[in-house]
Design a protein around this motif. Sequence first.
Motif, PDB file in Angstrom:
ATOM      1  N   LEU A   1      38.072 -67.689 -39.105  1.00  0.00           N
ATOM      2  CA  LEU A   1      37.250 -66.479 -39.132  1.00  0.00           C
ATOM      3  C   LEU A   1      35.987 -66.646 -38.295  1.00  0.00           C
ATOM      4  N   ALA A   2      35.384 -67.820 -38.334  1.00  0.00           N
ATOM      5  CA  ALA A   2      34.163 -68.043 -37.559  1.00  0.00           C
ATOM      6  C   ALA A   2      34.432 -67.876 -36.067  1.00  0.00           C
ATOM      7  N   ARG A   3      35.545 -68.426 -35.602  1.00  0.00           N
ATOM      8  CA  ARG A   3      35.902 -68.283 -34.184  1.00  0.00           C
ATOM      9  C   ARG A   3      36.145 -66.819 -33.847  1.00  0.00           C
ATOM     10  N   ASP A   4      36.852 -66.112 -34.728  1.00  0.00           N
ATOM     11  CA  ASP A   4      37.133 -64.694 -34.477  1.00  0.00           C
ATOM     12  C   ASP A   4      35.844 -63.886 -34.414  1.00  0.00           C
ATOM     13  N   SER A   5      34.904 -64.171 -35.326  1.00  0.00           N
ATOM     14  CA  SER A   5      33.637 -63.436 -35.324  1.00  0.00           C
ATOM     15  C   SER A   5      32.865 -63.680 -34.035  1.00  0.00           C
ATOM     16  N   THR A   6      32.898 -64.921 -33.555  1.00  0.00           N
ATOM     17  CA  THR A   6      32.233 -65.229 -32.289  1.00  0.00           C
ATOM     18  C   THR A   6      32.859 -64.448 -31.142  1.00  0.00           C
ATOM     19  N   GLU A   7      34.184 -64.379 -31.124  1.00  0.00           N
ATOM     20  CA  GLU A   7      34.875 -63.671 -30.044  1.00  0.00           C
ATOM     21  C   GLU A   7      34.650 -62.165 -30.120  1.00  0.00           C
ATOM     22  N   ILE A   8      34.632 -61.611 -31.338  1.00  0.00           N
ATOM     23  CA  ILE A   8      34.331 -60.181 -31.491  1.00  0.00           C
ATOM     24  C   ILE A   8      32.931 -59.896 -30.966  1.00  0.00           C
ATOM     25  N   GLY A   9      31.991 -60.748 -31.347  1.00  0.00           N
ATOM     26  CA  GLY A   9      30.611 -60.568 -30.891  1.00  0.00           C
ATOM     27  C   GLY A   9      30.497 -60.605 -29.373  1.00  0.00           C
ATOM     28  N   LYS A  10      31.207 -61.529 -28.733  1.00  0.00           N
ATOM     29  CA  LYS A  10      31.160 -61.630 -27.273  1.00  0.00           C
ATOM     30  C   LYS A  10      31.750 -60.381 -26.621  1.00  0.00           C
ATOM     31  N   LEU A  11      32.822 -59.849 -27.206  1.00  0.00           N
ATOM     32  CA  LEU A  11      33.414 -58.623 -26.669  1.00  0.00           C
ATOM     33  C   LEU A  11      32.433 -57.464 -26.762  1.00  0.00           C
ATOM     34  N   LEU A  12      31.788 -57.296 -27.903  1.00  0.00           N
ATOM     35  CA  LEU A  12      30.850 -56.188 -28.061  1.00  0.00           C
ATOM     36  C   LEU A  12      29.644 -56.353 -27.143  1.00  0.00           C
ATOM     37  N   GLU A  13      29.190 -57.584 -26.964  1.00  0.00           N
ATOM     38  CA  GLU A  13      28.089 -57.833 -26.040  1.00  0.00           C
ATOM     39  C   GLU A  13      28.488 -57.459 -24.609  1.00  0.00           C
TER      40      GLU A  13
ATOM     41  N   THR B   1      44.782 -59.229 -41.917  1.00  0.00           N
ATOM     42  CA  THR B   1      43.760 -60.262 -41.687  1.00  0.00           C
ATOM     43  C   THR B   1      42.580 -59.720 -40.901  1.00  0.00           C
ATOM     44  N   GLY B   2      42.808 -58.660 -40.147  1.00  0.00           N
ATOM     45  CA  GLY B   2      41.697 -58.014 -39.448  1.00  0.00           C
ATOM     46  C   GLY B   2      40.644 -57.474 -40.401  1.00  0.00           C
ATOM     47  N   CYS B   3      41.024 -57.221 -41.652  1.00  0.00           N
ATOM     48  CA  CYS B   3      40.052 -56.787 -42.656  1.00  0.00           C
ATOM     49  C   CYS B   3      39.097 -57.932 -42.990  1.00  0.00           C
ATOM     50  N   GLN B   4      39.655 -59.135 -43.167  1.00  0.00           N
ATOM     51  CA  GLN B   4      38.807 -60.300 -43.390  1.00  0.00           C
ATOM     52  C   GLN B   4      37.903 -60.539 -42.182  1.00  0.00           C
ATOM     53  N   ASN B   5      38.464 -60.375 -40.983  1.00  0.00           N
ATOM     54  CA  ASN B   5      37.664 -60.530 -39.773  1.00  0.00           C
ATOM     55  C   ASN B   5      36.473 -59.581 -39.759  1.00  0.00           C
ATOM     56  N   SER B   6      36.723 -58.331 -40.115  1.00  0.00           N
ATOM     57  CA  SER B   6      35.654 -57.333 -40.093  1.00  0.00           C
ATOM     58  C   SER B   6      34.566 -57.658 -41.100  1.00  0.00           C
ATOM     59  N   ILE B   7      34.962 -58.010 -42.320  1.00  0.00           N
ATOM     60  CA  ILE B   7      33.989 -58.345 -43.360  1.00  0.00           C
ATOM     61  C   ILE B   7      33.170 -59.572 -42.966  1.00  0.00           C
ATOM     62  N   HIS B   8      33.855 -60.574 -42.418  1.00  0.00           N
ATOM     63  CA  HIS B   8      33.172 -61.798 -41.998  1.00  0.00           C
ATOM     64  C   HIS B   8      32.183 -61.507 -40.874  1.00  0.00           C
ATOM     65  N   PHE B   9      32.595 -60.697 -39.899  1.00  0.00           N
ATOM     66  CA  PHE B   9      31.715 -60.385 -38.771  1.00  0.00           C
ATOM     67  C   PHE B   9      30.460 -59.652 -39.223  1.00  0.00           C
ATOM     68  N   LEU B  10      30.597 -58.748 -40.175  1.00  0.00           N
ATOM     69  CA  LEU B  10      29.424 -58.010 -40.657  1.00  0.00           C
ATOM     70  C   LEU B  10      28.370 -58.930 -41.252  1.00  0.00           C
ATOM     71  N   LYS B  11      28.805 -60.058 -41.788  1.00  0.00           N
ATOM     72  CA  LYS B  11      27.866 -60.998 -42.411  1.00  0.00           C
ATOM     73  C   LYS B  11      27.391 -62.081 -41.446  1.00  0.00           C
ATOM     74  N   HIS B  12      28.276 -62.538 -40.581  1.00  0.00           N
ATOM     75  CA  HIS B  12      27.968 -63.718 -39.784  1.00  0.00           C
ATOM     76  C   HIS B  12      27.815 -63.430 -38.290  1.00  0.00           C
ATOM     77  N   GLY B  13      28.076 -62.206 -37.873  1.00  0.00           N
ATOM     78  CA  GLY B  13      27.911 -61.886 -36.463  1.00  0.00           C
ATOM     79  C   GLY B  13      26.443 -61.849 -36.068  1.00  0.00           C
ATOM     80  N   GLN B  14      26.202 -61.884 -34.763  1.00  0.00           N
ATOM     81  CA  GLN B  14      24.832 -61.821 -34.245  1.00  0.00           C
ATOM     82  C   GLN B  14      24.185 -60.512 -34.692  1.00  0.00           C
ATOM     83  N   GLU B  15      23.006 -60.598 -35.285  1.00  0.00           N
ATOM     84  CA  GLU B  15      22.416 -59.456 -35.984  1.00  0.00           C
ATOM     85  C   GLU B  15      22.268 -58.229 -35.100  1.00  0.00           C
ATOM     86  N   ASP B  16      21.776 -58.406 -33.882  1.00  0.00           N
ATOM     87  CA  ASP B  16      21.545 -57.237 -33.030  1.00  0.00           C
ATOM     88  C   ASP B  16      22.856 -56.585 -32.597  1.00  0.00           C
ATOM     89  N   VAL B  17      23.939 -57.359 -32.582  1.00  0.00           N
ATOM     90  CA  VAL B  17      25.249 -56.802 -32.245  1.00  0.00           C
ATOM     91  C   VAL B  17      25.842 -56.098 -33.464  1.00  0.00           C
TER      92      VAL B  17
END
Length: 222
Positions: free
Chosen positions: A1-13, A31-47
């Motif tokens: 999940l951590a890797r996925d959140s990093t990659e989602i963040g890079k895409l949005l950036e 599993t994309g649901c877990q990805n979304s929940i994880h990103f909301l908590k651990h993604g880069q704040e401004d993104v």
Amino acid sequence: LARDSTEIGKLLEYLSAHHDAEQFALVGHSTGCQNSIHFLKHGQEDVVEKVKVVALQAPVSDRETEEDHSEFISHAQKLVAQQKGEEMMPRSAFWAPITASRYLSLLDMNGEDDFFSSDLTDEQLRERLGHVGDKKELDLIAVYSGKDEYVPSFVDKEVLLKRLVKAMNNGVEEDDDDGQVESGKGGNARGLMLEDANHNLYKSEGDGARFVSAVGRLLSRW
């Protein structure tokens, strides 16, 4: 999940920098649901702040199954304890090749992916999902399938969906609006039960359209 959140963040950036994107919606399936929940908590704040709509379709537990995984969980725990978490599990342990650490994330209680299990207490669910309600400019809809083949028969899907949404809203009960989400913007998590739908929304006619319509209503608010 951590890797996925990093990659989602890079895409949005990238989309922000090169395509002038200002707002985003995440649609997670399984599993994309877990990805979304994880990103909301651990993604880069401004993104994360640019994410205005999240749709969770089939937010089901990987851990809760009719099968007994205790033997393989014990094996994976021993490997991790020996600093061998990246070793592969036996082929019979899972439907796809998987490391010991990833196996525990999916199938051990309190694993990294354990967001949606029905045997978690309300407090435990809130610890895992309550950050959704802290977002002041976010609308979320959790869409559950009444005949999801990956949810064991002992799980009361209606009750679980309400508990998940309540946890996302920091303990506040949702209004019964069938996914309409008509209240004001900010911190809104709502549930929608598709009674006859399966995991992928392809067996019962009209379920896909109901899901798309519910997400469309959220998008139209922004």
